[in-house]
Design a protein around this motif. Structure first.
Motif, PDB file in Angstrom:
ATOM      1  N   PHE A 129      89.525  27.318  44.645  1.00  0.00           N
ATOM      2  CA  PHE A 129      90.643  28.004  43.993  1.00  0.00           C
ATOM      3  C   PHE A 129      91.951  27.236  44.187  1.00  0.00           C
ATOM      4  CE2 PHE A 129      90.427  29.403  48.304  1.00  0.00           C
ATOM      5  CZ  PHE A 129      91.678  29.857  48.703  1.00  0.00           C
ATOM      6  N   ASP A 130      91.854  25.905  44.201  1.00  0.00           N
ATOM      7  CA  ASP A 130      93.027  25.028  44.311  1.00  0.00           C
ATOM      8  C   ASP A 130      93.843  25.346  45.566  1.00  0.00           C
ATOM      9  OD1 ASP A 130      92.240  23.959  41.888  1.00  0.00           O
ATOM     10  OD2 ASP A 130      93.570  25.247  40.715  1.00  0.00           O
ATOM     11  N   PHE A 131      93.160  25.560  46.667  1.00  0.00           N
ATOM     12  CA  PHE A 131      93.818  25.905  47.929  1.00  0.00           C
ATOM     13  C   PHE A 131      94.677  24.744  48.420  1.00  0.00           C
ATOM     14  CE2 PHE A 131      93.654  25.853  52.633  1.00  0.00           C
ATOM     15  CZ  PHE A 131      94.359  27.017  52.876  1.00  0.00           C
ATOM     16  N   THR A 132      95.926  25.064  48.807  1.00  0.00           N
ATOM     17  CA  THR A 132      96.840  24.051  49.336  1.00  0.00           C
ATOM     18  C   THR A 132      97.477  24.565  50.632  1.00  0.00           C
ATOM     19  OG1 THR A 132      97.375  23.341  47.092  1.00  0.00           O
ATOM     20  CG2 THR A 132      98.832  22.586  48.842  1.00  0.00           C
ATOM     21  N   PRO A 133      97.089  24.036  51.788  1.00  0.00           N
ATOM     22  CA  PRO A 133      97.660  24.489  53.061  1.00  0.00           C
ATOM     23  C   PRO A 133      99.012  23.836  53.336  1.00  0.00           C
ATOM     24  CG  PRO A 133      96.021  22.815  53.474  1.00  0.00           C
ATOM     25  CD  PRO A 133      96.040  23.029  51.969  1.00  0.00           C
ATOM     26  N   ALA A 134      99.963  24.055  52.433  1.00  0.00           N
ATOM     27  CA  ALA A 134     101.218  23.301  52.487  1.00  0.00           C
ATOM     28  C   ALA A 134     102.295  23.943  53.350  1.00  0.00           C
ATOM     29  CB  ALA A 134     101.756  23.133  51.061  1.00  0.00           C
ATOM     30  N   GLY A 135     102.129  25.221  53.732  1.00  0.00           N
ATOM     31  CA  GLY A 135     103.218  25.921  54.416  1.00  0.00           C
ATOM     32  C   GLY A 135     104.237  26.431  53.402  1.00  0.00           C
ATOM     33  N   ILE A 136     105.084  27.363  53.840  1.00  0.00           N
ATOM     34  CA  ILE A 136     106.100  27.932  52.938  1.00  0.00           C
ATOM     35  C   ILE A 136     107.475  27.883  53.602  1.00  0.00           C
ATOM     36  CG2 ILE A 136     106.912  30.086  51.878  1.00  0.00           C
ATOM     37  CD1 ILE A 136     104.102  30.673  51.045  1.00  0.00           C
ATOM     38  N   LEU A 137     108.471  27.441  52.824  1.00  0.00           N
ATOM     39  CA  LEU A 137     109.843  27.281  53.293  1.00  0.00           C
ATOM     40  C   LEU A 137     110.740  28.341  52.660  1.00  0.00           C
ATOM     41  CD1 LEU A 137     112.144  25.548  54.667  1.00  0.00           C
ATOM     42  CD2 LEU A 137     112.238  24.284  52.491  1.00  0.00           C
ATOM     43  N   HIS A 138     111.523  29.023  53.491  1.00  0.00           N
ATOM     44  CA  HIS A 138     112.584  29.905  53.002  1.00  0.00           C
ATOM     45  C   HIS A 138     113.917  29.286  53.425  1.00  0.00           C
ATOM     46  CE1 HIS A 138     109.175  32.744  53.020  1.00  0.00           C
ATOM     47  NE2 HIS A 138     109.864  33.435  52.128  1.00  0.00           N
ATOM     48  N   PHE A 139     114.881  29.225  52.499  1.00  0.00           N
ATOM     49  CA  PHE A 139     116.183  28.651  52.864  1.00  0.00           C
ATOM     50  C   PHE A 139     117.289  29.573  52.369  1.00  0.00           C
ATOM     51  CE2 PHE A 139     114.964  26.912  48.777  1.00  0.00           C
ATOM     52  CZ  PHE A 139     116.114  27.015  48.013  1.00  0.00           C
ATOM     53  N   TYR A 140     118.461  29.470  52.980  1.00  0.00           N
ATOM     54  CA  TYR A 140     119.538  30.430  52.742  1.00  0.00           C
ATOM     55  C   TYR A 140     120.866  29.709  52.575  1.00  0.00           C
ATOM     56  CZ  TYR A 140     115.727  33.179  54.530  1.00  0.00           C
ATOM     57  OH  TYR A 140     114.486  33.715  54.709  1.00  0.00           O
ATOM     58  N   LYS A 141     121.678  30.241  51.626  1.00  0.00           N
ATOM     59  CA  LYS A 141     122.966  29.638  51.322  1.00  0.00           C
ATOM     60  C   LYS A 141     124.142  30.498  51.749  1.00  0.00           C
ATOM     61  CE  LYS A 141     121.436  26.719  47.474  1.00  0.00           C
ATOM     62  NZ  LYS A 141     121.699  26.312  46.071  1.00  0.00           N
ATOM     63  N   THR A 142     123.889  31.697  52.246  1.00  0.00           N
ATOM     64  CA  THR A 142     124.978  32.551  52.745  1.00  0.00           C
ATOM     65  C   THR A 142     124.643  32.998  54.160  1.00  0.00           C
ATOM     66  OG1 THR A 142     124.071  34.690  52.014  1.00  0.00           O
ATOM     67  CG2 THR A 142     125.338  33.403  50.397  1.00  0.00           C
ATOM     68  N   GLN A 143     125.687  33.214  54.953  1.00  0.00           N
ATOM     69  CA  GLN A 143     125.477  33.640  56.330  1.00  0.00           C
ATOM     70  C   GLN A 143     124.829  35.027  56.379  1.00  0.00           C
ATOM     71  OE1 GLN A 143     126.165  31.516  58.976  1.00  0.00           O
ATOM     72  NE2 GLN A 143     124.910  33.030  60.057  1.00  0.00           N
ATOM     73  N   LYS A 144     125.194  35.887  55.430  1.00  0.00           N
ATOM     74  CA  LYS A 144     124.621  37.232  55.378  1.00  0.00           C
ATOM     75  C   LYS A 144     123.102  37.177  55.199  1.00  0.00           C
ATOM     76  CE  LYS A 144     124.759  41.509  52.646  1.00  0.00           C
ATOM     77  NZ  LYS A 144     125.351  42.185  51.461  1.00  0.00           N
ATOM     78  N   ASP A 145     122.653  36.323  54.279  1.00  0.00           N
ATOM     79  CA  ASP A 145     121.208  36.211  54.040  1.00  0.00           C
ATOM     80  C   ASP A 145     120.494  35.599  55.241  1.00  0.00           C
ATOM     81  OD1 ASP A 145     121.441  37.332  51.552  1.00  0.00           O
ATOM     82  OD2 ASP A 145     121.492  35.414  50.475  1.00  0.00           O
ATOM     83  N   LEU A 146     121.115  34.607  55.874  1.00  0.00           N
ATOM     84  CA  LEU A 146     120.501  33.975  57.040  1.00  0.00           C
ATOM     85  C   LEU A 146     120.405  34.957  58.205  1.00  0.00           C
ATOM     86  CD1 LEU A 146     119.304  31.499  58.400  1.00  0.00           C
ATOM     87  CD2 LEU A 146     121.641  30.738  58.936  1.00  0.00           C
ATOM     88  N   ASP A 147     121.449  35.749  58.415  1.00  0.00           N
ATOM     89  CA  ASP A 147     121.425  36.748  59.492  1.00  0.00           C
ATOM     90  C   ASP A 147     120.329  37.783  59.244  1.00  0.00           C
ATOM     91  OD1 ASP A 147     123.525  35.479  60.734  1.00  0.00           O
ATOM     92  OD2 ASP A 147     125.068  36.842  59.942  1.00  0.00           O
ATOM     93  N   HIS A 148     120.193  38.199  57.974  1.00  0.00           N
ATOM     94  CA  HIS A 148     119.144  39.160  57.644  1.00  0.00           C
ATOM     95  C   HIS A 148     117.764  38.546  57.892  1.00  0.00           C
ATOM     96  CE1 HIS A 148     117.083  42.459  55.629  1.00  0.00           C
ATOM     97  NE2 HIS A 148     116.411  41.552  54.928  1.00  0.00           N
ATOM     98  N   ALA A 149     117.608  37.276  57.520  1.00  0.00           N
ATOM     99  CA  ALA A 149     116.323  36.597  57.729  1.00  0.00           C
ATOM    100  C   ALA A 149     115.968  36.532  59.214  1.00  0.00           C
ATOM    101  CB  ALA A 149     116.380  35.194  57.141  1.00  0.00           C
ATOM    102  N   ARG A 150     116.961  36.366  60.058  1.00  0.00           N
ATOM    103  CA  ARG A 150     116.693  36.344  61.511  1.00  0.00           C
ATOM    104  C   ARG A 150     116.213  37.701  61.999  1.00  0.00           C
ATOM    105  NH1 ARG A 150     122.169  32.868  62.534  1.00  0.00           N
ATOM    106  NH2 ARG A 150     121.217  30.782  62.527  1.00  0.00           N
ATOM    107  N   ARG A 151     116.809  38.772  61.460  1.00  0.00           N
ATOM    108  CA  ARG A 151     116.356  40.114  61.855  1.00  0.00           C
ATOM    109  C   ARG A 151     114.927  40.356  61.366  1.00  0.00           C
ATOM    110  NH1 ARG A 151     121.817  41.240  60.395  1.00  0.00           N
ATOM    111  NH2 ARG A 151     121.174  41.947  58.314  1.00  0.00           N
ATOM    112  N   VAL A 152     114.662  39.931  60.140  1.00  0.00           N
ATOM    113  CA  VAL A 152     113.310  40.083  59.601  1.00  0.00           C
ATOM    114  C   VAL A 152     112.318  39.275  60.422  1.00  0.00           C
ATOM    115  CG1 VAL A 152     111.827  39.590  57.611  1.00  0.00           C
ATOM    116  CG2 VAL A 152     114.103  40.566  57.263  1.00  0.00           C
ATOM    117  N   ASN A 153     112.726  38.102  60.853  1.00  0.00           N
ATOM    118  CA  ASN A 153     111.839  37.246  61.627  1.00  0.00           C
ATOM    119  C   ASN A 153     111.376  37.936  62.906  1.00  0.00           C
ATOM    120  OD1 ASN A 153     110.618  34.550  61.601  1.00  0.00           O
ATOM    121  ND2 ASN A 153     111.709  34.288  63.545  1.00  0.00           N
TER     122      ASN A 153
END
Length: 291
Positions: A129-153
């Motif tokens: 099924f065209d499997f690709t073990p590439a990993g996934i990257l999330h990136f953020y351009k605002t401090q608000k989004d990055l802070d939220h991502a840390r809480r989610v993490n």
């Protein structure tokens, strides 16, 4: 052996069929389409990504949804026409906002287990099924989004997922084509991608060769549950020891017919319950599950 009916031949229905077949059950899968994976599983995103397990049940999602209703190019479209199904779903969604944290942790655990299960299925059946073990990257351009991502993490970590926080330079090293002011990101090494349609069709074909029955092109017109069995009416009428409903949005209508025999737990905005024990054949009512 107990005979279980599965309503829906998408990714959830077919993988459920695999799991039940592996545990020794007789399985029959129904779908109104002539082939497996012809609705939601036809062109879904194809990410095996536990890193996206954060549930949508937040007030910020509600506010975004209202704002997007006024935008022609919005990523989410909601028809404002009132409808009982829609109103009840939205009420259920809002009612789970207080359980945002616990539901995110629970969904992460499910996602981590699902990734392992899909890998095992692919390895065992040889489905390409065209499997690709590439990993996934999330990136953020605002401090608000990055802070939220840390809480989610923090919530994802409680669910058993390992993610690595990256500096802006490390994000650009992972993906040099990115442009703009990037403040940071998260990298999930264990995530991967694949073709959901190819996987579901390939797994369904493998299951047919193992003796699992697929009644494709059979639209289910009625489901009834009594003290002894579950009756499925499509082109004919058959009785089963249990039923697993994986019919997407249509699952709610079927659940209504089955009444209080179905336990429904809203996770990530959908109704999911895993309620199919090994001892389906024990004395008592037939088992009913809604996924």
């Amino acid at each position: 052996m107990p005979h279980i009916a599965i309503l829906g031949a998408g990714i959830t229905g077919v993988t459920t069929a695999y799991s039940l077949h592996k545990r020794g059950f007789d399985v029959t899968v129904y779908d109104r389409q002539r082939y497996a994976a012809m609705e939601t599983s036809f062109a879904n995103g194809g990410q095996l990504s536990a890193s996206n397990a954060e549930v949508w049940n937040q007030w910020s999602t509600v506010l975004k949804g209202i704002k997007w209703m006024l935008q022609a190019d919005a990523p989410l479209s909601v028809n404002p026409m009132p409808q009982w199904h829609k109103i009840s779903w939205m009420a259920e969604f809002l009612g789970n906002i207080p359980r945002y944290k616990s539901n995110t942790i629970a969904t992460t655990k499910l996602a981590v287990a699902a990734r392992a299960g899909l890998t095992e299925m692919a390895d065992h059946t040889g489905v390409d099924f065209d499997f690709t073990p590439a990993g996934i990257l999330h990136f953020y351009k605002t401090q608000k989004d990055l802070d939220h991502a840390r809480r989610v993490n923090g919530l994802l970590a409680q669910g058993g997922l390992t993610r690595t926080e990256l500096t802006p330079d490390e994000v650009l090293t992972k993906e040099p084509t990115l442009r703009g002011d990037i403040l940071g990101g998260f990298w999930t090494e264990s995530d991967s991608t694949g073709d959901i349609h190819k996987f579901t069709v390939g797994l369904a074909d493998w299951l047919k060769r193992q003796g699992v029955t697929f009644k494709l092109g059979h639209a289910v017109t009625d489901v009834r549950s009594d003290a002894d069995a579950v009756t499925i009416r499509a082109q004919g009428e058959d009785r089963f020891d249990g039923v697993v409903v994986t019919a997407g949005v249509g699952s709610r209508a079927i659940a209504k017919k089955l009444g209080d025999r179905v336990n429904v737990y809203p996770v990530k905005g959908y109704s999911i319950t895993v309620n199919l024990p090994d001892a389906v054949s024990q004395a008592g009512a037939p088992n009913v599950s809604l996924l």
